[in-house]
Design a protein around this motif. Structure first.
Motif, short mmCIF file in Angstrom:
data_model
loop_
_atom_site.label_atom_id
_atom_site.label_comp_id
_atom_site.label_asym_id
_atom_site.label_seq_id
_atom_site.Cartn_x
_atom_site.Cartn_y
_atom_site.Cartn_z
N SER A 183 15.09 15.10 23.38
CA SER A 183 16.46 14.10 22.13
C SER A 183 15.38 14.55 20.55
O SER A 183 14.77 14.56 20.27
CB SER A 183 16.08 12.87 22.20
OG SER A 183 16.86 11.86 21.09
N VAL A 202 20.96 7.65 19.87
CA VAL A 202 20.42 7.37 21.34
C VAL A 202 21.47 6.71 22.69
O VAL A 202 21.44 7.14 24.06
CB VAL A 202 20.98 5.81 21.23
CG1 VAL A 202 19.84 5.30 20.02
CG2 VAL A 202 21.93 5.22 20.66
N SER A 203 22.68 8.13 22.81
CA SER A 203 23.82 7.65 23.19
C SER A 203 23.18 9.00 24.48
O SER A 203 23.29 8.74 25.95
CB SER A 203 24.77 8.21 23.12
OG SER A 203 25.25 9.25 22.10
N ARG A 239 20.25 6.97 27.10
CA ARG A 239 20.78 5.64 27.74
C ARG A 239 21.68 7.39 28.99
O ARG A 239 21.65 6.50 29.69
CB ARG A 239 22.03 5.11 26.59
CG ARG A 239 21.63 4.12 25.88
CD ARG A 239 22.83 3.01 25.43
NE ARG A 239 21.99 2.59 24.30
CZ ARG A 239 22.86 1.97 22.60
NH1 ARG A 239 23.53 3.20 22.61
NH2 ARG A 239 21.96 0.99 22.36
N ARG A 240 22.61 7.36 28.97
CA ARG A 240 22.90 8.02 29.52
C ARG A 240 22.15 9.42 30.51
O ARG A 240 22.07 8.74 32.18
CB ARG A 240 23.71 9.64 29.18
CG ARG A 240 25.08 9.56 28.48
CD ARG A 240 26.17 10.54 28.53
NE ARG A 240 25.54 11.82 27.97
CZ ARG A 240 25.76 11.55 26.69
NH1 ARG A 240 25.80 10.65 25.56
NH2 ARG A 240 25.07 12.95 25.81
N ALA A 246 19.31 8.58 31.08
CA ALA A 246 18.46 6.61 31.93
C ALA A 246 19.27 5.82 32.61
O ALA A 246 18.40 6.22 33.77
CB ALA A 246 17.42 5.86 30.72
N ALA A 247 20.43 6.32 32.56
CA ALA A 247 21.06 5.67 33.25
C ALA A 247 21.10 6.36 35.14
O ALA A 247 21.38 5.87 36.14
CB ALA A 247 22.31 5.08 32.97
N GLU A 293 16.27 3.37 16.72
CA GLU A 293 16.74 3.32 17.85
C GLU A 293 15.87 3.14 19.79
O GLU A 293 16.28 2.53 19.94
CB GLU A 293 18.14 2.94 18.11
CG GLU A 293 18.89 2.44 16.50
CD GLU A 293 20.32 2.35 16.79
OE1 GLU A 293 21.14 1.31 16.85
OE2 GLU A 293 20.57 3.42 15.84
N ARG A 294 15.49 4.91 19.60
CA ARG A 294 15.32 5.38 20.64
C ARG A 294 13.94 4.44 20.95
O ARG A 294 13.70 4.74 22.66
CB ARG A 294 15.26 7.10 20.87
CG ARG A 294 16.34 7.44 20.44
CD ARG A 294 16.25 9.45 20.06
NE ARG A 294 15.13 8.84 18.80
CZ ARG A 294 15.06 10.76 18.37
NH1 ARG A 294 15.29 11.66 18.93
NH2 ARG A 294 13.72 10.11 16.75
N VAL A 310 15.81 2.43 22.75
CA VAL A 310 15.86 2.46 24.19
C VAL A 310 15.31 2.64 25.41
O VAL A 310 15.57 2.21 26.41
CB VAL A 310 17.15 3.64 23.85
CG1 VAL A 310 17.99 4.36 25.71
CG2 VAL A 310 18.35 3.14 23.46
N ARG A 323 13.55 -0.19 27.44
CA ARG A 323 14.57 -1.52 27.82
C ARG A 323 14.25 0.07 29.70
O ARG A 323 14.50 -0.98 30.51
CB ARG A 323 15.70 -1.16 27.73
CG ARG A 323 16.08 -2.86 26.24
CD ARG A 323 17.35 -3.01 26.50
NE ARG A 323 17.73 -1.70 25.93
CZ ARG A 323 18.40 -2.20 24.63
NH1 ARG A 323 17.47 -1.77 22.86
NH2 ARG A 323 19.09 -0.55 23.71
N ALA A 324 14.98 0.60 29.17
CA ALA A 324 15.07 1.79 30.51
C ALA A 324 13.63 2.09 31.23
O ALA A 324 13.28 2.67 32.42
CB ALA A 324 15.72 3.03 30.39
#
Length: 340
Positions: A65, A104-105, A108-109, A111-112, A129-130, A133, A136-137
């Protein structure tokens, strides 16, 4: 497109047996593994990354990142990227670059989609914010920089950085012990502080504390990257502090180069008229038009520690905590005692 079913058929085994061979979750005989590996090579089969993660295996991919900001210096940014990639390759890992200015986007991608085994994050802010993220992941992660308002805790994630607060103190100490009592500072653009860039705040904290303790006068300018801004800022610094005998650079290389050109235009001799010191330099100061004494930024070491920390977490080890690298100085002949 070749599927796991095609591999199973070619090897004469069940799909589940191929899955076990890929994931290592169950033991299979050597002869069966040999047939499966031969089929994979013959068919040029590449397991789906998400499927391998679901099976408990790894993808051998790390996400980096690395948000790009308009006020940043792209060559320095890419040095970080290259250092991360070089270390990852030594561990047989590829790197997926997430370079949007949205922090963060991208994480998130990936990780999902279970596309990566872990994340290395750079361009770290105090409130980053990372951190939430990756927590949570449940994604292994290491930060090049220290998130958190106090600049020490790291918000409970693995992180590595130069000890910028100590570097600020060391820059002032180096000049003070050479006899300088009035020091100018050319800093990063104001936008760095506006977005909560932690290393700038920590450096300033150390610099100001050491200057106050030693009774050193400090004058600071923070030029933007606009054409001519660095030269104008240096002129303002000299006009506002005619007694100034030394300058600390804590800024990107193009700003330093512009100020050095301005120093020559004004007929100033370094270090006879003005001592210069580059703090936390991400560039080689020996190659500048005026070589500078410096505290080098241990960029390659920072990136190596971050990648290896993330990979230890991938393997299940606890690699959390803050690792601060002690700053050191290098002498290039740009600091001397001021003329009386």
């Amino acid at each position: 497109m070749v599927t796991i079913s095609d591999v199973a058929k070619a090897a004469g085994v069940s799909i589940s047996t191929v899955s076990y061979a890929l994931s290592g979750k169950r033991a299979i005989t050597a002869s069966t593994r040999t047939r499966i590996e031969a089929a994979i090579r013959e068919l040029d089969y590449e397991p789906n990354a998400g499927a391998r993660m679901l099976a408990g295996a790894t993808t051998n991919i790390l996400a980096l990142s690395a948000p790009i900001h308009a006020d940043g210096h792209l060559p320095t940014h890419m040095r970080f990227v290259t250092a991360v990639v070089d270390t990852a390759r030594k561990h047989d890992y590829d790197v997926l670059l997430l370079a949007t200015d949205d922090d963060v986007s991208g994480i998130r991608r990936v990780a999902a989609s279970s596309l990566v085994d872990g994340v290395v994050a750079m361009g770290v802010k105090n409130h980053d914010e990372r951190v939430d993220v990756v927590r949570r992941a449940a994604l292994p992660a290491a930060f090049i920089g220290i998130p958190g308002e106090d600049g020490h805790s790291g918000d409970g994630v693995a992180c590595v950085d130069l000890d910028f607060e100590l570097a600020g103190r060391l820059a002032v100490t180096t000049l003070a012990e050479a006899g300088h009592r009035s020091i100018g500072v050319v800093g990063h653009p104001p936008t760095y502080l506006a977005r909560g860039t932690g290393f700038v705040q920590r450096f300033n904290l150390g610099l100001e504390a050491e200057a106050a303790a030693r009774g050193i006068r400090i004058a600071v300018v923070s030029p933007t990257l606009a054409r001519g801004a660095a030269e104008r800022a240096f002129d303002e610094l000299l006009d506002a502090s005619p007694e100034m005998t030394a300058v600390i650079f804590h800024c990107n290389e193009p700003v330093v180069e512009s100020v050095l050109r301005r120093i020559r235009e004004r007929g100033l001799d370094v270090p006879r008229d003005l001592s210069l010191f580059a703090a936390c330099a991400s560039y080689d100061t020996s190659h500048l038009v005026i070589p500078l004494d410096c505290i080098p930024l241990p960029l390659d070491l920072m990136c190596r520690i971050a990648v290896e920390s993330a990979l230890r977490q991938v393997r299940g080890a606890d690699a959390l905590g803050v690792e601060l690298i002690t700053p050191v100085t290098e002498n290039r002949g740009s600091v001397a005692r001021p003329r009386l």
